[in-house]
Structures are given as C-alpha cells and as structure tokens.
Design a protein around this motif. Structure first.
Motif, PDB file in Angstrom:
ATOM      1  N   GLY A 284      15.783  -9.566 -11.307  1.00 41.74           N
ATOM      2  CA  GLY A 284      14.829  -8.961 -12.218  1.00 41.74           C
ATOM      3  C   GLY A 284      14.908  -7.451 -12.259  1.00 41.74           C
ATOM      4  O   GLY A 284      13.939  -6.781 -12.619  1.00 41.74           O
ATOM      5  N   LYS A 285      16.062  -6.883 -11.908  1.00 37.76           N
ATOM      6  CA  LYS A 285      16.239  -5.437 -11.941  1.00 37.76           C
ATOM      7  C   LYS A 285      16.431  -4.941 -13.370  1.00 37.76           C
ATOM      8  O   LYS A 285      16.982  -5.651 -14.222  1.00 37.76           O
ATOM      9  CB  LYS A 285      17.460  -5.025 -11.108  1.00 37.76           C
ATOM     10  CG  LYS A 285      17.362  -5.331  -9.629  1.00 37.76           C
ATOM     11  CD  LYS A 285      18.659  -4.905  -8.932  1.00 37.76           C
ATOM     12  CE  LYS A 285      18.640  -5.189  -7.446  1.00 37.76           C
ATOM     13  NZ  LYS A 285      19.916  -4.801  -6.794  1.00 37.76           N
TER      14      LYS A 285
ATOM     15  N   ASN B  68      12.247 -17.689 -12.137  1.00 38.70           N
ATOM     16  CA  ASN B  68      11.687 -17.094 -10.929  1.00 38.70           C
ATOM     17  C   ASN B  68      12.478 -15.871 -10.470  1.00 38.70           C
ATOM     18  O   ASN B  68      11.907 -14.894  -9.978  1.00 38.70           O
ATOM     19  CB  ASN B  68      11.589 -18.137  -9.813  1.00 38.70           C
ATOM     20  CG  ASN B  68      12.908 -18.819  -9.511  1.00 38.70           C
ATOM     21  OD1 ASN B  68      13.545 -19.383 -10.403  1.00 38.70           O
ATOM     22  ND2 ASN B  68      13.334 -18.792  -8.257  1.00 38.70           N
TER      23      ASN B  68
ATOM     24  N   ASP C 231      13.875 -13.716 -12.325  1.00 39.24           N
ATOM     25  CA  ASP C 231      13.523 -12.595 -13.201  1.00 39.24           C
ATOM     26  C   ASP C 231      12.202 -11.940 -12.801  1.00 39.24           C
ATOM     27  O   ASP C 231      11.875 -10.854 -13.292  1.00 39.24           O
ATOM     28  CB  ASP C 231      13.454 -13.075 -14.657  1.00 39.24           C
ATOM     29  CG  ASP C 231      14.755 -13.718 -15.109  1.00 39.24           C
ATOM     30  OD1 ASP C 231      15.815 -13.107 -14.878  1.00 39.24           O
ATOM     31  OD2 ASP C 231      14.715 -14.833 -15.671  1.00 39.24           O
ATOM     32  N   TYR C 232      11.458 -12.596 -11.935  1.00 34.85           N
ATOM     33  CA  TYR C 232      10.185 -12.066 -11.436  1.00 34.85           C
ATOM     34  C   TYR C 232      10.327 -11.348 -10.095  1.00 34.85           C
ATOM     35  O   TYR C 232       9.369 -10.729  -9.624  1.00 34.85           O
ATOM     36  CB  TYR C 232       9.177 -13.208 -11.267  1.00 34.85           C
ATOM     37  CG  TYR C 232       8.439 -13.581 -12.533  1.00 34.85           C
ATOM     38  CD1 TYR C 232       7.080 -13.318 -12.682  1.00 34.85           C
ATOM     39  CD2 TYR C 232       9.099 -14.195 -13.590  1.00 34.85           C
ATOM     40  CE1 TYR C 232       6.401 -13.668 -13.840  1.00 34.85           C
ATOM     41  CE2 TYR C 232       8.437 -14.546 -14.755  1.00 34.85           C
ATOM     42  CZ  TYR C 232       7.090 -14.271 -14.870  1.00 34.85           C
ATOM     43  OH  TYR C 232       6.416 -14.599 -16.027  1.00 34.85           O
ATOM     44  N   GLU C 233      11.496 -11.422  -9.466  1.00 34.81           N
ATOM     45  CA  GLU C 233      11.630 -10.978  -8.081  1.00 34.81           C
ATOM     46  C   GLU C 233      11.240  -9.519  -7.877  1.00 34.81           C
ATOM     47  O   GLU C 233      10.611  -9.170  -6.878  1.00 34.81           O
ATOM     48  CB  GLU C 233      13.072 -11.217  -7.602  1.00 34.81           C
ATOM     49  CG  GLU C 233      13.411 -10.643  -6.239  1.00 34.81           C
ATOM     50  CD  GLU C 233      12.536 -11.191  -5.107  1.00 34.81           C
ATOM     51  OE1 GLU C 233      12.461 -10.531  -4.060  1.00 34.81           O
ATOM     52  OE2 GLU C 233      11.925 -12.271  -5.273  1.00 34.81           O
ATOM     53  N   CYS C 234      11.594  -8.641  -8.792  1.00 33.17           N
ATOM     54  CA  CYS C 234      11.276  -7.216  -8.649  1.00 33.17           C
ATOM     55  C   CYS C 234       9.872  -6.870  -9.144  1.00 33.17           C
ATOM     56  O   CYS C 234       9.488  -5.695  -9.120  1.00 33.17           O
ATOM     57  CB  CYS C 234      12.315  -6.362  -9.378  1.00 33.17           C
ATOM     58  SG  CYS C 234      13.825  -6.109  -8.431  1.00 33.17           S
ATOM     59  N   GLY C 235       9.134  -7.853  -9.600  1.00 33.55           N
ATOM     60  CA  GLY C 235       7.765  -7.609 -10.005  1.00 33.55           C
ATOM     61  C   GLY C 235       7.608  -6.921 -11.338  1.00 33.55           C
ATOM     62  O   GLY C 235       6.553  -6.345 -11.625  1.00 33.55           O
ATOM     63  N   GLN C 236       8.644  -7.006 -12.195  1.00 34.40           N
ATOM     64  CA  GLN C 236       8.559  -6.363 -13.497  1.00 34.40           C
ATOM     65  C   GLN C 236       9.079  -7.279 -14.615  1.00 34.40           C
ATOM     66  O   GLN C 236       9.941  -6.884 -15.398  1.00 34.40           O
ATOM     67  CB  GLN C 236       9.327  -5.041 -13.498  1.00 34.40           C
ATOM     68  CG  GLN C 236      10.788  -5.159 -13.070  1.00 34.40           C
ATOM     69  CD  GLN C 236      11.574  -3.887 -13.322  1.00 34.40           C
ATOM     70  OE1 GLN C 236      11.031  -2.826 -13.608  1.00 34.40           O
ATOM     71  NE2 GLN C 236      12.897  -4.002 -13.237  1.00 34.40           N
ATOM     72  N   PRO C 237       8.557  -8.506 -14.706  1.00 36.82           N
ATOM     73  CA  PRO C 237       9.046  -9.416 -15.754  1.00 36.82           C
ATOM     74  C   PRO C 237       8.806  -8.862 -17.152  1.00 36.82           C
ATOM     75  O   PRO C 237       9.581  -9.152 -18.063  1.00 36.82           O
ATOM     76  CB  PRO C 237       8.245 -10.702 -15.503  1.00 36.82           C
ATOM     77  CG  PRO C 237       7.022 -10.250 -14.767  1.00 36.82           C
ATOM     78  CD  PRO C 237       7.489  -9.126 -13.895  1.00 36.82           C
ATOM     79  N   GLU C 238       7.743  -8.097 -17.331  1.00 37.47           N
ATOM     80  CA  GLU C 238       7.470  -7.525 -18.653  1.00 37.47           C
ATOM     81  C   GLU C 238       8.584  -6.566 -19.071  1.00 37.47           C
ATOM     82  O   GLU C 238       8.946  -6.502 -20.248  1.00 37.47           O
ATOM     83  CB  GLU C 238       6.130  -6.791 -18.659  1.00 37.47           C
ATOM     84  CG  GLU C 238       4.924  -7.678 -18.398  1.00 37.47           C
ATOM     85  CD  GLU C 238       4.659  -7.883 -16.915  1.00 37.47           C
ATOM     86  OE1 GLU C 238       5.419  -7.311 -16.081  1.00 37.47           O
ATOM     87  OE2 GLU C 238       3.702  -8.608 -16.580  1.00 37.47           O
TER      88      GLU C 238
ATOM     89  N   GLU D 257      -1.732 -22.387 -10.717  1.00 39.18           N
ATOM     90  CA  GLU D 257      -0.600 -21.734 -11.382  1.00 39.18           C
ATOM     91  C   GLU D 257       0.216 -22.753 -12.176  1.00 39.18           C
ATOM     92  O   GLU D 257       0.621 -22.490 -13.314  1.00 39.18           O
ATOM     93  CB  GLU D 257       0.289 -21.049 -10.352  1.00 39.18           C
ATOM     94  CG  GLU D 257       1.484 -20.316 -10.928  1.00 39.18           C
ATOM     95  CD  GLU D 257       1.116 -19.073 -11.710  1.00 39.18           C
ATOM     96  OE1 GLU D 257       1.978 -18.565 -12.460  1.00 39.18           O
ATOM     97  OE2 GLU D 257      -0.032 -18.596 -11.578  1.00 39.18           O
TER      98      GLU D 257
END
Length: 247
Positions: free
Chosen positions: A55-56, A80, A82-89, A144
C-alpha cells in the motif's frame, strides 16, 4: 456465465479479471504489456485487490503508470495488502488518476453491466462462520465482516441493470479457497458476502482474489458462479495471469 481460454468477442461483452498483482516499488513496467494485451481481448477489466504489496505511494504510482496502457474501462477493489501502510484512500486516489473506478461505497454501470464491489473481510464459511458472541474484540471483528457485506448489498441494490458483477478481494464461498491449508480458511473470506450476492437475481457472477492456492470456480448457495481470479490460480488454469469471462 463461462470462463474460457478465448471467449468469442461477437457473443457479447468479455470481462478480464485479475487479482493479487502485489506491485512493489521495483516493479516498473511489469504489467504494461499485459494491460495492452487485455485491452485487445476484453471489453472491461476488473482488478480484485492486493494491487500493491504494502500500500505504498510509489507502488500505487508504478501500477498507475502501467494501467495507462489499458484502453478499456477498469474497475477495482482494494485488498488487505493495499491497507498495510494505512493509506488506502491515497492508493485509490492514485489509481483513479489512471482512469480506474475504485468500487466500495459506490457502484457503476459500464456498457449496460452493473459493477458493485468491496474488499470484503474474513470470518469463515457456513457452520464455521464466526458469530458475534463473547468478548468485545470478537464482536468488533464480526462487525467488520457484517459491514463489508452490508456495503456490497447496498451497492448491488443501487444498480438497475439486468446484468451485475460483484467484485471482491476476499472469497465469498469456501469452494474457491479449496487447495489452501484448511486451518486458514476462516482468514480467506466470509459467507456473509455470498449472502449479500444471493439477495439479487441480476448478479451474473462474482470475482475475487486473495486465495493464492485456491480453486478457480465455485458457486454461492443460490448457484451464482464465483471465480477466484488471483493471478496464481488463473495462471495455472489458463497459462496467463488473467481470466476472461463472457458476459
């Protein structure tokens, strides 16, 4: 619906679907030729999550660069990874800049076909599905999964087309995770997603990724076809990393 080696284009629309690209920050131009090829063989492309490895920002930018070679409409869901870095948006924003419609709280109609999609979540299948009982953590976990299924149901309900496709990352049925170690089945998807799909008569099939060693094809309890389009599964079946599915 049928997934074939080379669907006849004159019979109707063809969807190309692929998941689990896992683009890294050293993957420049890895998929450009594939997207050019897909543009010649299909009418619409669906990306089934885990598009980046962590998710970078740079990973998403590299994928977006390759996606600019795709000349057909493209829809996607995040996975999941794509969410690892906490910035999916941010990942979604970058893909949007390359012409990709990232599904989640929205649905879209393309060439008369409706597309609704969510990432999905874990939780298990059938009698093995985790229930919201006991500790607060367990209830939050199950909530969830319920929320993801609810988002899918609401998106499907918003569509008015005769034909709809559900695009997911996590699996909605146990059939397409067969081949993975049984111990991890509950972490590969949730039956709640299939329940949402089965509420609508116009859903022609669902595509997903995530289960790298799963099976290609399964069905929901109501009989809606489900295709595991993780590139590792598809490559073994068709000798190419993407599925072609006739609509």
């Amino acid at each position: 619906m049928t997934a074939t080696n080379e669907p006849a284009r004159h019979e109707g629309l063809t969807l190309a679907a692929i998941g689990d690209l896992h683009v890294t920050d050293t993957s420049e131009h890895r998929y450009r030729a594939m997207f050019e090829e897909i543009s010649e063989k299909a009418d619409i492309l669906a990306l089934c999550g885990d598009l980046t490895n962590f998710g970078k920002t740079r990973e998403a930018e590299i994928l977006a660069e390759d996606l600019r070679a795709c000349t057909i409409p493209t829809v996607a869901v995040l996975g999941n990874h794509d969410y690892e870095c906490g910035q999916p948006e941010e990942v979604a924003r970058i893909l949007h800049g390359a012409g990709v419609t990232v599904l989640d709280d929205q649905a879209v109609e393309i060439k008369g076909v409706g597309f609704a999609g969510v990432k999905g979540f874990v939780g298990g299948f059938g009698r093995g599905e985790l229930g919201a009982f006991g500790e607060k953590g367990i209830k939050s976990f199950v909530e969830e999964a319920i929320n993801e299924a609810r988002k899918l149901e609401n998106a499907l309900r918003s569509l008015r087309t005769d034909r709809c496709v559900a695009v997911l990352h996590y699996a909605p049925v146990v059939d397409t995770v067969a081949g993975e170690p049984p111990e991890i089945y509950p972490f590969l998807g949730s039956s709640r997603l299939a329940e949402a799909i089965d509420r609508f008569d116009n859903v022609r099939f669902a595509v997903h990724g995530h289960a790298h060693r799963g099976a290609f094809e399964g069905r929901t309890p109501r009989g809606v076809p489900v295709y595991n389009c993780a590139q590792f599964v598809v490559s073994e079946k068709f000798d190419r990393p993407y599925a072609l599915i006739a609509l």
